[in-house]
Design an enzyme around this catalytic site. Structure first.
Site, PDB file in Angstrom:
ATOM      1  CB  SER A   1     -95.762  64.537 -11.134  1.00 54.66           C
ATOM      2  OG  SER A   1     -95.859  63.598  -9.903  1.00 54.66           O
TER       3      SER A   1
ATOM      4  CG  HIS B   1     -96.419  69.055 -13.100  1.00 53.11           C
ATOM      5  ND1 HIS B   1     -96.017  68.394 -14.005  1.00 53.11           N
ATOM      6  CD2 HIS B   1     -95.558  68.483 -11.987  1.00 53.11           C
ATOM      7  CE1 HIS B   1     -95.203  67.223 -13.578  1.00 53.11           C
ATOM      8  NE2 HIS B   1     -94.729  67.585 -12.591  1.00 53.11           N
TER       9      HIS B   1
ATOM     10  CD  GLU C   1     -97.514  68.817 -17.863  1.00 52.47           C
ATOM     11  OE1 GLU C   1     -96.954  68.460 -16.605  1.00 52.47           O
ATOM     12  OE2 GLU C   1     -97.917  68.071 -18.841  1.00 52.47           O
TER      13      GLU C   1
ATOM     14  CG  ASN D   1     -94.329  63.156 -14.954  1.00 55.43           C
ATOM     15  OD1 ASN D   1     -93.238  62.859 -15.233  1.00 55.43           O
ATOM     16  ND2 ASN D   1     -94.884  63.949 -14.233  1.00 55.43           N
TER      17      ASN D   1
HETATM   18  N1  CAA Z   1     -81.181  73.910  -7.508  1.00 57.93           N
HETATM   19  C1  CAA Z   1     -80.742  74.980  -8.039  1.00 57.93           C
HETATM   20  N2  CAA Z   1     -80.328  75.274  -8.868  1.00 57.93           N
HETATM   21  C2  CAA Z   1     -79.499  74.312  -9.636  1.00 57.93           C
HETATM   22  C3  CAA Z   1     -79.344  73.009  -9.090  1.00 57.93           C
HETATM   23  C4  CAA Z   1     -80.646  72.604  -8.255  1.00 57.93           C
HETATM   24  N3  CAA Z   1     -80.879  71.445  -7.707  1.00 57.93           N
HETATM   25  N4  CAA Z   1     -78.944  72.081  -9.750  1.00 57.93           N
HETATM   26  C5  CAA Z   1     -78.251  72.641 -10.629  1.00 57.93           C
HETATM   27  N5  CAA Z   1     -78.439  73.900 -10.668  1.00 57.93           N
HETATM   28  C6  CAA Z   1     -78.098  75.413 -11.395  1.00 57.93           C
HETATM   29  C7  CAA Z   1     -76.663  75.727 -11.077  1.00 57.93           C
HETATM   30  O1  CAA Z   1     -76.321  76.312 -10.250  1.00 57.93           O
HETATM   31  C8  CAA Z   1     -76.261  76.148 -12.571  1.00 57.93           C
HETATM   32  O2  CAA Z   1     -76.569  77.369 -12.595  1.00 57.93           O
HETATM   33  P1  CAA Z   1     -75.783  78.531 -13.395  1.00 57.93           P
HETATM   34  O3  CAA Z   1     -76.462  78.421 -14.969  1.00 57.93           O
HETATM   35  O4  CAA Z   1     -76.192  79.826 -12.818  1.00 57.93           O
HETATM   36  O5  CAA Z   1     -74.308  78.307 -13.244  1.00 57.93           O
HETATM   37  C9  CAA Z   1     -77.243  75.304 -13.458  1.00 57.93           C
HETATM   38  O6  CAA Z   1     -78.287  74.861 -12.817  1.00 57.93           O
HETATM   39  C10 CAA Z   1     -76.510  74.226 -14.289  1.00 57.93           C
HETATM   40  O7  CAA Z   1     -75.970  73.407 -13.299  1.00 57.93           O
HETATM   41  P2  CAA Z   1     -74.440  72.613 -13.606  1.00 57.93           P
HETATM   42  O8  CAA Z   1     -73.619  73.186 -14.482  1.00 57.93           O
HETATM   43  O9  CAA Z   1     -74.131  72.230 -12.179  1.00 57.93           O
HETATM   44  O10 CAA Z   1     -75.004  71.471 -14.195  1.00 57.93           O
HETATM   45  P3  CAA Z   1     -75.729  71.132 -15.399  1.00 57.93           P
HETATM   46  O11 CAA Z   1     -75.399  71.817 -16.424  1.00 57.93           O
HETATM   47  O12 CAA Z   1     -75.534  69.667 -15.583  1.00 57.93           O
HETATM   48  O13 CAA Z   1     -77.352  71.250 -15.430  1.00 57.93           O
HETATM   49  C11 CAA Z   1     -79.461  70.537 -14.620  1.00 57.93           C
HETATM   50  C12 CAA Z   1     -77.980  70.601 -14.092  1.00 57.93           C
HETATM   51  C13 CAA Z   1     -80.273  71.731 -14.677  1.00 57.93           C
HETATM   52  C14 CAA Z   1     -80.089  69.633 -13.640  1.00 57.93           C
HETATM   53  C15 CAA Z   1     -79.536  69.743 -15.968  1.00 57.93           C
HETATM   54  O14 CAA Z   1     -78.660  68.636 -15.980  1.00 57.93           O
HETATM   55  C16 CAA Z   1     -80.759  69.235 -16.379  1.00 57.93           C
HETATM   56  O15 CAA Z   1     -81.570  70.339 -16.925  1.00 57.93           O
HETATM   57  N6  CAA Z   1     -81.147  68.168 -16.192  1.00 57.93           N
HETATM   58  C17 CAA Z   1     -82.462  67.720 -16.771  1.00 57.93           C
HETATM   59  C18 CAA Z   1     -83.413  68.265 -15.574  1.00 57.93           C
HETATM   60  C19 CAA Z   1     -84.901  67.828 -15.916  1.00 57.93           C
HETATM   61  O16 CAA Z   1     -85.393  66.964 -16.900  1.00 57.93           O
HETATM   62  N7  CAA Z   1     -86.070  68.062 -15.114  1.00 57.93           N
HETATM   63  C20 CAA Z   1     -87.332  67.444 -15.218  1.00 57.93           C
HETATM   64  C21 CAA Z   1     -87.263  66.346 -14.436  1.00 57.93           C
HETATM   65  S1  CAA Z   1     -89.216  65.925 -14.447  1.00 57.93           S
HETATM   66  C22 CAA Z   1     -89.815  66.586 -13.321  1.00 57.93           C
HETATM   67  O17 CAA Z   1     -89.542  67.382 -12.602  1.00 57.93           O
HETATM   68  C23 CAA Z   1     -91.553  66.484 -13.174  1.00 57.93           C
HETATM   69  C24 CAA Z   1     -92.122  65.333 -12.755  1.00 57.93           C
HETATM   70  O18 CAA Z   1     -93.204  65.244 -12.407  1.00 57.93           O
HETATM   71  C25 CAA Z   1     -91.122  64.002 -12.149  1.00 57.93           C
END
Ligand code: CAA
Length: 284
Positions: free
Chosen positions: A119, A140, A152, A190
């Site tokens: 990252s 990424h 990315e 990031n």
């Molecule tokens: N693994 C697999 N699937 C998952 C999961 C996980 N850990 N968490 C949630 N899901 C799936 C669920 O099963 C659900 O699937 P369906 O659409 O098939 O039903 C879907 O995602 C939506 O989940 P929920 O309804 O339980 O919850 P939600 O609508 O709140 O979504 C989320 C959860 C997808 C995490 C959403 O909150 C989200 O998009 N959050 C932001 C995440 C984000 O910004 N990620 C980037 C982080 S930065 C990074 O990763 C880079 C770095 O270098 C740090």
């Protein structure tokens, strides 16, 4: 070179997610980590995710079995000899990653692309530890990998156009949308996300608001799917701190200084979801 076997180094949160999407796209996957218990845990996470997709009728039980049958686990890096493309998703620790790349460079067949899910560590620095810098690139993924649509794709200074093209197309094969970034600290994702998270931590630190209220503002006021502090807990506070340090070291600009409260939490072992406590408690 046709890519049939895809190697993943690291079976943690990111590694097992990457292994899952690669196997779902039809590739044979070798998921490697340093201990049997780590690869077992990674495989369990993939199994649980796929079972949830079966329960939601997104895939059939037969498809689930086929995807799982394509994932082989390994605790010997030498197994990467049979990989046609490798992504490294080990811990975000520079000496560890550099050692893995030196070893992969020895083990993997000449011509095989060695990508990294880092990252924030410079791609050029990783590439300089191999004899094939033109074949080293950033790939990424975002957390949670099976859900998030972005990859990315980061060009190091020596990355060849061919390496870029292959990685770009592979991202699409995984059902993701790639975005191109150049090799500057934090890349794009990031560079923008982490200062926002860090600022949210400053808001807790200076008692501008409670974590719940800060997250409510960003969720309902800006339509973010989750608030910055809940997201920090999901990413891991140690990872957030490491990325802020990279931005701060890389640009020497005080706007990237990590919030002292973030450091305090990490020192206390409050790392977010993975340790059961961060800005929220996950003990139950
Ligand atoms: N693994 C697999 N699937 C998952 C999961 C996980 N850990 N968490 C949630 N899901 C799936 C669920 O099963 C659900 O699937 P369906 O659409 O098939 O039903 C879907 O995602 C939506 O989940 P929920 O309804 O339980 O919850 P939600 O609508 O709140 O979504 C989320 C959860 C997808 C995490 C959403 O909150 C989200 O998009 N959050 C932001 C995440 C984000 O910004 N990620 C980037 C982080 S930065 C990074 O990763 C880079 C770095 O270098 C740090």
């Amino acid at each position: 070179m046709e890519i049939k076997t895809f190697g993943v180094i690291g079976a943690g949160q990111m590694g097992n997610g990457i292994a899952q999407v690669a196997a779902a796209s039809g590739l044979n996957v070798i998921m490697n980590d340093i201990k049997e218990e780590f690869v077992d845990k990674g495989l369990q996470a993939i199994t649980k995710n796929l079972e949830r997709s079966v329960a939601k009728e997104k895939i059939s039980a037969d498809e689930k079995d086929k995807i799982l049958s394509r994932v082989k686990t390994s605790i010997d890096l030498k197994d990467m000899k049979s990989a046609d493309f490798v992504v490294e998703a080990a811990t975000e620790n520079e000496p560890v990653k550099l050692k893995i790349f030196r070893d992969l460079d020895e083990i993997c067949v000449p011509g095989v692309i060695l990508s990294t899910n880092t990252s924030s560590i410079p791609i050029g620095r990783i590439a300089a530890n191999t004899s094939r810098p033109e074949l080293v690139i950033g790939m990424h993924f975002m957390n949670p990998v099976p859900v998030m649509k972005l990859v990315e794709v980061i060009r190091g200074i020596a990355t060849s156009d061919e390496t870029f093209k292959v990685t770009w197309e592979l991202s699409k094969k995984f059902g993701k949308t790639p975005a191109e970034a150049n090799d500057f600290p934090g890349f794009i994702a990031n560079r923008i996300l982490m200062p926002m998270i860090n600022e949210a931590v400053f808001c807790v630190y200076q008692s501008v608001g409670k974590p719940e209220d800060i997250d409510t503002v960003m969720k309902l006021g800006m339509n973010h799917p989750m608030g910055p502090l809940a997201l920090a807990d999901l990413i891991g506070l140690d990872t957030c701190l490491a990325i802020m340090e990279t931005l701060y070291d890389g640009f020497k600009d005080s706007k990237y200084r990590p919030c002292p409260l973030l450091r305090k939490y990490v020192e206390a072992g409050w790392l977010g979801r993975k340790s059961g406590r961060g800005f929220y408690s996950y003990e139950s």
